[in-house]
Design an enzyme around this catalytic site. Structure first.
Site, PDB file in Angstrom:
ATOM      1  N   THR A  87     -40.066 -15.347  42.299  1.00  0.00           N
ATOM      2  CA  THR A  87     -39.712 -15.984  41.038  1.00  0.00           C
ATOM      3  C   THR A  87     -39.273 -17.392  41.604  1.00  0.00           C
ATOM      4  OG1 THR A  87     -37.350 -15.003  41.885  1.00  0.00           O
ATOM      5  CG2 THR A  87     -38.357 -13.968  40.068  1.00  0.00           C
ATOM      6  N   ILE A 136     -62.986 -37.561  61.726  1.00  0.00           N
ATOM      7  CA  ILE A 136     -62.179 -36.514  61.787  1.00  0.00           C
ATOM      8  C   ILE A 136     -63.447 -35.469  61.565  1.00  0.00           C
ATOM      9  CG2 ILE A 136     -60.917 -34.803  60.711  1.00  0.00           C
ATOM     10  CD1 ILE A 136     -59.755 -37.599  59.235  1.00  0.00           C
ATOM     11  N   ASP A 191     -62.554 -42.851  55.280  1.00  0.00           N
ATOM     12  CA  ASP A 191     -62.455 -41.666  55.922  1.00  0.00           C
ATOM     13  C   ASP A 191     -61.409 -40.620  55.213  1.00  0.00           C
ATOM     14  OD1 ASP A 191     -62.197 -40.346  59.169  1.00  0.00           O
ATOM     15  OD2 ASP A 191     -62.140 -39.323  57.230  1.00  0.00           O
ATOM     16  N   LYS A 229     -54.559 -44.790  58.379  1.00  0.00           N
ATOM     17  CA  LYS A 229     -54.212 -45.620  59.742  1.00  0.00           C
ATOM     18  C   LYS A 229     -54.756 -46.710  59.849  1.00  0.00           C
ATOM     19  CE  LYS A 229     -56.871 -42.103  62.109  1.00  0.00           C
ATOM     20  NZ  LYS A 229     -57.144 -41.101  62.773  1.00  0.00           N
ATOM     21  N   ASP A 260     -54.465 -39.766  56.128  1.00  0.00           N
ATOM     22  CA  ASP A 260     -54.881 -40.126  57.144  1.00  0.00           C
ATOM     23  C   ASP A 260     -55.049 -41.870  57.190  1.00  0.00           C
ATOM     24  OD1 ASP A 260     -57.702 -39.737  59.658  1.00  0.00           O
ATOM     25  OD2 ASP A 260     -55.314 -39.803  59.731  1.00  0.00           O
ATOM     26  N   ASN A 308     -58.940 -46.824  59.904  1.00  0.00           N
ATOM     27  CA  ASN A 308     -59.545 -46.411  58.689  1.00  0.00           C
ATOM     28  C   ASN A 308     -59.615 -47.530  57.778  1.00  0.00           C
ATOM     29  OD1 ASN A 308     -60.289 -44.143  59.443  1.00  0.00           O
ATOM     30  ND2 ASN A 308     -58.346 -42.965  58.846  1.00  0.00           N
TER      31      ASN A 308
HETATM   32  O1  I85 Z   1     -67.466 -50.046  61.481  1.00  0.00           O
HETATM   33  C1  I85 Z   1     -68.570 -50.548  60.846  1.00  0.00           C
HETATM   34  N1  I85 Z   1     -69.241 -50.209  59.649  1.00  0.00           N
HETATM   35  C2  I85 Z   1     -68.684 -49.220  58.957  1.00  0.00           C
HETATM   36  C3  I85 Z   1     -68.022 -48.106  59.380  1.00  0.00           C
HETATM   37  C4  I85 Z   1     -67.575 -46.999  58.501  1.00  0.00           C
HETATM   38  C5  I85 Z   1     -66.907 -45.927  58.903  1.00  0.00           C
HETATM   39  C6  I85 Z   1     -66.444 -44.821  58.324  1.00  0.00           C
HETATM   40  C7  I85 Z   1     -65.578 -43.869  58.913  1.00  0.00           C
HETATM   41  C8  I85 Z   1     -65.197 -44.745  60.210  1.00  0.00           C
HETATM   42  N2  I85 Z   1     -66.111 -45.858  59.939  1.00  0.00           N
HETATM   43  C9  I85 Z   1     -64.194 -44.483  61.528  1.00  0.00           C
HETATM   44  C10 I85 Z   1     -64.838 -44.838  62.563  1.00  0.00           C
HETATM   45  C11 I85 Z   1     -63.790 -44.685  63.487  1.00  0.00           C
HETATM   46  C12 I85 Z   1     -62.417 -45.245  63.334  1.00  0.00           C
HETATM   47  N3  I85 Z   1     -61.955 -44.666  62.027  1.00  0.00           N
HETATM   48  C13 I85 Z   1     -62.966 -45.037  60.642  1.00  0.00           C
HETATM   49  C14 I85 Z   1     -64.280 -42.736  61.236  1.00  0.00           C
HETATM   50  N4  I85 Z   1     -64.368 -42.110  59.926  1.00  0.00           N
HETATM   51  C15 I85 Z   1     -65.023 -42.666  59.016  1.00  0.00           C
HETATM   52  O2  I85 Z   1     -65.212 -42.033  57.876  1.00  0.00           O
HETATM   53  C16 I85 Z   1     -68.013 -47.006  57.044  1.00  0.00           C
HETATM   54  C17 I85 Z   1     -68.748 -48.231  56.662  1.00  0.00           C
HETATM   55  N5  I85 Z   1     -69.200 -49.110  57.569  1.00  0.00           N
HETATM   56  C18 I85 Z   1     -69.198 -51.425  61.691  1.00  0.00           C
HETATM   57  C19 I85 Z   1     -70.504 -52.102  61.042  1.00  0.00           C
HETATM   58  C20 I85 Z   1     -71.110 -53.366  61.590  1.00  0.00           C
HETATM   59  C21 I85 Z   1     -70.208 -53.987  62.703  1.00  0.00           C
HETATM   60  C22 I85 Z   1     -68.968 -53.477  62.972  1.00  0.00           C
HETATM   61  C23 I85 Z   1     -68.323 -54.514  63.908  1.00  0.00           C
HETATM   62  F1  I85 Z   1     -67.535 -55.233  63.068  1.00  0.00           F
HETATM   63  F2  I85 Z   1     -67.353 -53.688  64.587  1.00  0.00           F
HETATM   64  F3  I85 Z   1     -69.140 -55.185  64.791  1.00  0.00           F
HETATM   65  C24 I85 Z   1     -68.507 -52.450  62.250  1.00  0.00           C
END
Ligand code: I85
Length: 320
Positions: free
Chosen positions: A176, A22, A155, A136, A134, A139
């Site tokens: 009141t 967001i 998130d 979903k 949020d 997240n």
């Molecule tokens: O997402 C990954 N690592 C990750 C990601 C986050 C993360 C934080 C937030 C989000 N992701 C999103 C992304 C869009 C969808 N909502 C969640 C938006 N808001 C956030 O605050 C936090 C910590 N590690 C990851 C890392 C390596 C490999 C892969 C995968 F599995 F896809 F290969 C994913």
């Protein structure tokens, strides 16, 4: 307190974008000393971003909340930014993993285990008077690709304190209060009840592979819609739901109550036997994985619809 020196002093920032939230973008980064990989969320330093970081730091440390490692306040050509270094959730998003399941069917007991993890994260937040608002599928992320990896919530871009610590718009109005309807005074119930509704939707999808509510396709959510969830009625269609336990359907009915004040609380949810005895839930194979794969293209529609409904539920004095 935030580090004021450049984040690049401690981390090498990769171009790999992990997603967009967001309030900001998430990229991969690597600690220069340990070579450990982390996720870095870049936020413009605004009131909203400060609140997101403050609440996420408060919640961090729980086994089912993505942990925060470091926070920096840096400015790039005059623009102040907050940079949040988080543990890297290499297992990716909840439903991606279930979609990739392939042959081995996803079972009701596994669904109960997942809902239990989500509930313990939400219980932690609600005990601290934090509503996530949020909650979903995108997240909810897995630590690693291993089958036993923990699922964690991230998130905090819409999170909010639900106790009086924050001036609740109307509360400061000069009238009141005893004439005032309960639902106006106690936004506390509202905000937390959004999270319970989300748990209900996620639980429903986990058990069948498609969402409970469809708006008339293509019909946009009417702008400024009141806190009422344009829920329409949902059902437990055959054949997917014929094999699902009565206990699961009972909990869903209590989570998806249209009236926020009638919805089950997180404490009551944790006491429900489908959650408190999740290890004894029948290990019945479900249609989830195949349905998630079949309706892959509708997946983004489903996410958009959930997003729109969550937006309409985030009632607050500022939104009424
Ligand atoms: O997402 C990954 N690592 C990750 C990601 C986050 C993360 C934080 C937030 C989000 N992701 C999103 C992304 C869009 C969808 N909502 C969640 C938006 N808001 C956030 O605050 C936090 C910590 N590690 C990851 C890392 C390596 C490999 C892969 C995968 F599995 F896809 F290969 C994913």
């Amino acid at each position: 307190a935030f580090h004021e020196y450049p984040v690049t002093q401690d981390y090498r920032i990769s171009r790999r974008v992990l997603g967009v939230g967001i309030n900001g973008k998430v990229v991969e980064c690597e600690n220069r000393v340990t070579s450990e990989k982390y996720a870095l969320k870049v936020l413009r330093d605004t009131e909203k971003a400060r609140r997101e970081v403050e609440l996420h730091v408060m919640a961090s440390g729980h086994p089912h909340i993505v942990s925060i490692h470091d926070v920096y306040k840096n400015s790039y050509n005059g623009v102040d930014c907050l940079l949040v270094v988080m543990e890297n959730m290499k297992g990716g998003e909840l439903f991606a993993r279930i979609q990739e399941r392939g042959q081995k069917a996803f079972t009701e007991r596994e669904a109960a285990g997942i809902v239990n993890e989500i509930c313990s994260a939400v219980a932690h937040l609600h005990r601290m008077s934090i509503a996530h608002r949020d909650l979903k599928p995108e997240n909810l992320l897995y630590c690693t690709t291993s089958g036993t990896a923990a699922l964690k919530l991230t998130d905090f871009g819409f999170a909010k304190k639900t106790d009086e610590s924050e001036p609740q718009g109307l509360k400061t109005a000069c009238f009141t209060p005893y004439y005032c309807a309960p639902e106006v005074l106690g936004t506390e119930k509202y905000d937390k009840s959004c999270d319970l509704w989300s748990i209900g939707v996620i639980m429903y999808i986990l058990l069948c592979g498609y969402p409970p509510f469809y708006s008339q396709h293509g019909q946009p959510m009417s702008p400024g819609m009141k806190a009422k969830i344009k829920s329409g009625q949902y059902t437990f269609p055959s054949p997917e739901w014929d094999c699902v336990s009565e206990a699961a359907k009972d909990l869903i009915r209590k989570l998806l109550r249209t009236e926020p004040t009638e919805r089950i609380t997180i404490e009551q949810t944790m006491e429900h036997k489908w959650i408190s005895h999740y290890r004894k839930v029948p290990d019945t194979p479900l249609f989830t994985s195949s349905n998630l794969c079949d309706q892959k293209e509708q997946w983004t529609d489903m996410q958009d619809e959930m997003e729109a409904t969550l937006a309409s539920m985030r009632v607050g004095p500022e939104n009424i």
